[in-house]
Scaffold this motif. Structure first.
Motif, PDB file in Angstrom:
ATOM      1  N   GLU A  55       0.814  -1.224   0.000  1.00 47.75           N
ATOM      2  CA  GLU A  55       0.000   0.000   0.000  1.00 47.75           C
ATOM      3  C   GLU A  55       0.839   1.262   0.000  1.00 47.75           C
ATOM      4  N   THR A  56       2.107   1.166   0.370  1.00 42.39           N
ATOM      5  CA  THR A  56       2.991   2.342   0.310  1.00 42.39           C
ATOM      6  C   THR A  56       3.499   2.590  -1.109  1.00 42.39           C
ATOM      7  N   GLU A  57       3.244   1.664  -2.019  1.00 41.97           N
ATOM      8  CA  GLU A  57       3.669   1.787  -3.414  1.00 41.97           C
ATOM      9  C   GLU A  57       2.411   1.776  -4.296  1.00 41.97           C
ATOM     10  N   PRO A  58       1.878   2.952  -4.624  1.00 41.88           N
ATOM     11  CA  PRO A  58       0.594   3.019  -5.349  1.00 41.88           C
ATOM     12  C   PRO A  58       0.571   2.230  -6.656  1.00 41.88           C
ATOM     13  N   LEU A  59       1.652   2.256  -7.407  1.00 43.49           N
ATOM     14  CA  LEU A  59       1.658   1.553  -8.687  1.00 43.49           C
ATOM     15  C   LEU A  59       1.614   0.042  -8.490  1.00 43.49           C
ATOM     16  N   VAL A  60       2.350  -0.454  -7.489  1.00 44.77           N
ATOM     17  CA  VAL A  60       2.308  -1.888  -7.194  1.00 44.77           C
ATOM     18  C   VAL A  60       0.921  -2.270  -6.677  1.00 44.77           C
ATOM     19  N   SER A  61       0.338  -1.405  -5.874  1.00 46.14           N
ATOM     20  CA  SER A  61      -1.013  -1.665  -5.376  1.00 46.14           C
ATOM     21  C   SER A  61      -1.996  -1.811  -6.530  1.00 46.14           C
ATOM     22  N   ALA A  62      -1.926  -0.879  -7.472  1.00 41.66           N
ATOM     23  CA  ALA A  62      -2.850  -0.902  -8.611  1.00 41.66           C
ATOM     24  C   ALA A  62      -2.669  -2.169  -9.437  1.00 41.66           C
ATOM     25  N   LYS A  63      -1.420  -2.565  -9.655  1.00 39.97           N
ATOM     26  CA  LYS A  63      -1.162  -3.770 -10.447  1.00 39.97           C
ATOM     27  C   LYS A  63      -1.631  -5.030  -9.714  1.00 39.97           C
ATOM     28  N   THR A  64      -1.486  -5.042  -8.403  1.00 33.46           N
ATOM     29  CA  THR A  64      -1.919  -6.209  -7.623  1.00 33.46           C
ATOM     30  C   THR A  64      -3.431  -6.395  -7.744  1.00 33.46           C
ATOM     31  N   ILE A  65      -4.163  -5.312  -7.617  1.00 36.93           N
ATOM     32  CA  ILE A  65      -5.618  -5.391  -7.738  1.00 36.93           C
ATOM     33  C   ILE A  65      -6.018  -5.754  -9.166  1.00 36.93           C
ATOM     34  N   ARG A  66      -5.323  -5.169 -10.143  1.00 31.49           N
ATOM     35  CA  ARG A  66      -5.659  -5.471 -11.543  1.00 31.49           C
ATOM     36  C   ARG A  66      -5.429  -6.951 -11.852  1.00 31.49           C
ATOM     37  N   LEU A  67      -4.309  -7.510 -11.372  1.00 33.89           N
ATOM     38  CA  LEU A  67      -4.040  -8.923 -11.614  1.00 33.89           C
ATOM     39  C   LEU A  67      -5.066  -9.801 -10.907  1.00 33.89           C
ATOM     40  N   ALA A  68      -5.423  -9.427  -9.680  1.00 31.21           N
ATOM     41  CA  ALA A  68      -6.406 -10.208  -8.928  1.00 31.21           C
ATOM     42  C   ALA A  68      -7.751 -10.259  -9.646  1.00 31.21           C
ATOM     43  N   ASN A  69      -8.077  -9.194 -10.366  1.00 29.56           N
ATOM     44  CA  ASN A  69      -9.357  -9.126 -11.068  1.00 29.56           C
ATOM     45  C   ASN A  69      -9.268  -9.562 -12.527  1.00 29.56           C
ATOM     46  N   SER A  70      -8.132 -10.086 -12.922  1.00 34.18           N
ATOM     47  CA  SER A  70      -7.943 -10.500 -14.310  1.00 34.18           C
ATOM     48  C   SER A  70      -8.688 -11.802 -14.593  1.00 34.18           C
ATOM     49  N   ALA A  71      -8.898 -12.057 -15.877  1.00 28.67           N
ATOM     50  CA  ALA A  71      -9.579 -13.294 -16.275  1.00 28.67           C
ATOM     51  C   ALA A  71      -8.808 -14.527 -15.846  1.00 28.67           C
ATOM     52  N   ALA A  72      -7.485 -14.391 -15.676  1.00 28.11           N
ATOM     53  CA  ALA A  72      -6.661 -15.539 -15.302  1.00 28.11           C
ATOM     54  C   ALA A  72      -6.870 -15.961 -13.852  1.00 28.11           C
ATOM     55  N   LEU A  73      -7.301 -15.026 -12.984  1.00 29.35           N
ATOM     56  CA  LEU A  73      -7.396 -15.340 -11.561  1.00 29.35           C
ATOM     57  C   LEU A  73      -8.787 -15.144 -10.977  1.00 29.35           C
ATOM     58  N   ASN A  74      -9.613 -14.351 -11.617  1.00 33.45           N
ATOM     59  CA  ASN A  74     -10.939 -14.058 -11.061  1.00 33.45           C
ATOM     60  C   ASN A  74     -11.970 -15.032 -11.617  1.00 33.45           C
ATOM     61  N   PHE A  75     -11.923 -16.248 -11.138  1.00 29.80           N
ATOM     62  CA  PHE A  75     -12.820 -17.288 -11.647  1.00 29.80           C
ATOM     63  C   PHE A  75     -14.275 -17.042 -11.269  1.00 29.80           C
ATOM     64  N   SER A  76     -14.490 -16.405 -10.125  1.00 29.53           N
ATOM     65  CA  SER A  76     -15.859 -16.200  -9.638  1.00 29.53           C
ATOM     66  C   SER A  76     -16.546 -15.021 -10.304  1.00 29.53           C
ATOM     67  N   GLY A  77     -15.765 -14.127 -10.899  1.00 32.25           N
ATOM     68  CA  GLY A  77     -16.342 -12.919 -11.481  1.00 32.25           C
ATOM     69  C   GLY A  77     -16.573 -11.819 -10.467  1.00 32.25           C
ATOM     70  N   ASN A  78     -16.162 -12.048  -9.216  1.00 31.73           N
ATOM     71  CA  ASN A  78     -16.315 -11.040  -8.159  1.00 31.73           C
ATOM     72  C   ASN A  78     -15.021 -10.251  -8.005  1.00 31.73           C
ATOM     73  N   ASP A  79     -15.052  -8.994  -8.367  1.00 35.14           N
ATOM     74  CA  ASP A  79     -13.852  -8.167  -8.273  1.00 35.14           C
ATOM     75  C   ASP A  79     -13.528  -7.829  -6.826  1.00 35.14           C
ATOM     76  N   VAL A  80     -12.227  -7.694  -6.547  1.00 35.44           N
ATOM     77  CA  VAL A  80     -11.782  -7.193  -5.247  1.00 35.44           C
ATOM     78  C   VAL A  80     -11.354  -5.741  -5.421  1.00 35.44           C
ATOM     79  N   CYS A  81     -11.470  -4.974  -4.352  1.00 31.41           N
ATOM     80  CA  CYS A  81     -11.188  -3.541  -4.445  1.00 31.41           C
ATOM     81  C   CYS A  81     -10.145  -3.070  -3.442  1.00 31.41           C
ATOM     82  N   ASP A  82      -9.595  -3.975  -2.654  1.00 30.00           N
ATOM     83  CA  ASP A  82      -8.595  -3.582  -1.666  1.00 30.00           C
ATOM     84  C   ASP A  82      -7.363  -4.468  -1.804  1.00 30.00           C
TER      85      ASP A  82
END
Length: 278
Positions: free
Chosen positions: A54-81
């Motif tokens: 969370e102290t690195e905004p760009l890494v934070s954004a990429k972590t959330i984006r990857l978590a919500n990607s088609a490769a990892l978000n099997f349920s279709g439920n996005d995470v926001c934190d």
């Protein structure tokens, strides 16, 4: 070379750095180093890692984006934190995300402007190989796909490091594109190994990158090196600094079965490339 004296001095300095283990890290690796130190903690918790990220905004954004990607978000439920994203992504993928931010920061350095086009193409090559490595590992092996993704992302990190060193300290070396490509091609493997070693990359990653140019044939890659080799054969984004292409044209292409698996995984591949590269 265009400036033989500068080139000789540059190579001597690089050789001295490698032999002494004194790898000079530019500021664009700060985030990667901070996260590496956190990941080295054997009792690291999800909450603690999330606080570091969370102290690195760009890494934070990429972590959330990857978590919500088609490769990892099997349920279709996005995470926001960040904390929820870390749980979904896993610790092994975080190092890759930190490296991706570091390299993107390198490419934004104004001193890199003369090489911006080739640096961008090299980065597109790296993230495509990373995405392909993830898909290949998941579909064809029991190897951790996140580990394969990280190996793919950093397999050519020596090119980035050398390019930065040329720009920052020895600009006279880089007057001729052919000479620059030749130098980078000859030195990138040893330099990349040293840089990743200094970043405490696991031995399995170092071994895979060292062996990824060894020809592999078949539909069932058995090692990380096999995966990287196959991903390099399948990439549609060639390394612009490689001489005569990524691999000799006489070597066999991937089998029809493998090509079909890659085609079926297009959404996963594209989502990983987007998460890593934007």
């Amino acid at each position: 070379m265009a400036n033989d004296v500068s080139a000789q001095r540059f190579l001597i300095q690089i050789a001295d750095d490698l032999s002494s283990g004194d790898i000079s890290f530019p500021t664009f690796l700060d985030a990667a180093m901070k996260i590496r130190m956190a990941l080295d903690n054997p009792i690291l918790t999800v909450d603690a890692l999330a606080r570091v990220i969370e102290t690195e905004p760009l890494v934070s954004a990429k972590t959330i984006r990857l978590a919500n990607s088609a490769a990892l978000n099997f349920s279709g439920n996005d995470v926001c934190d960040v904390r929820s994203a870390v749980i979904r992504v896993g610790f092994s993928a975080i190092r890759a995300l930190a490296i991706s931010v570091a390299i993107e920061q390198l490419m934004l350095d104004r001193e890199m402007a003369p090489y911006a086009s080739k640096a961008r193409r090299l980065w597109e090559h790296s993230i495509d190989v990373a995405a392909l490595s993830f898909v290949i590992a998941r579909k064809l092996t029991r190897i951790n796909p996140h580990e394969a993704m990280f190996a793919g992302l950093v397999h050519d990190v020596g090119y980035f490091y050398l390019l930065w060193r040329v720009v920052a300290r020895y600009p006279g070396v880089a007057h001729d594109d052919d000479d620059l490509s030749r130098m980078l091609s000859e030195w990138h493997a040893a330099v990349g190994h040293a840089v990743l070693g200094a970043l405490d990359a696991p031995d399995a990653i170092l071994d895979a990158i060292s062996g990824c140019e060894t020809a592999y044939e078949g539909d069932s890659p058995a090692t990380l090196a096999n995966i990287l080799y196959l991903a390099n054969r399948l990439t549609t984004h060639p390394n612009p600094f490689s001489r005569c292409g990524e691999t000799p044209a006489t070597q066999p292409a991937a089998s029809t079965a493998v090509a079909e698996i890659i085609a079926e995984s297009r959404d996963e591949r594209n989502s990983i490339m987007s998460a890593l590269g934007q």
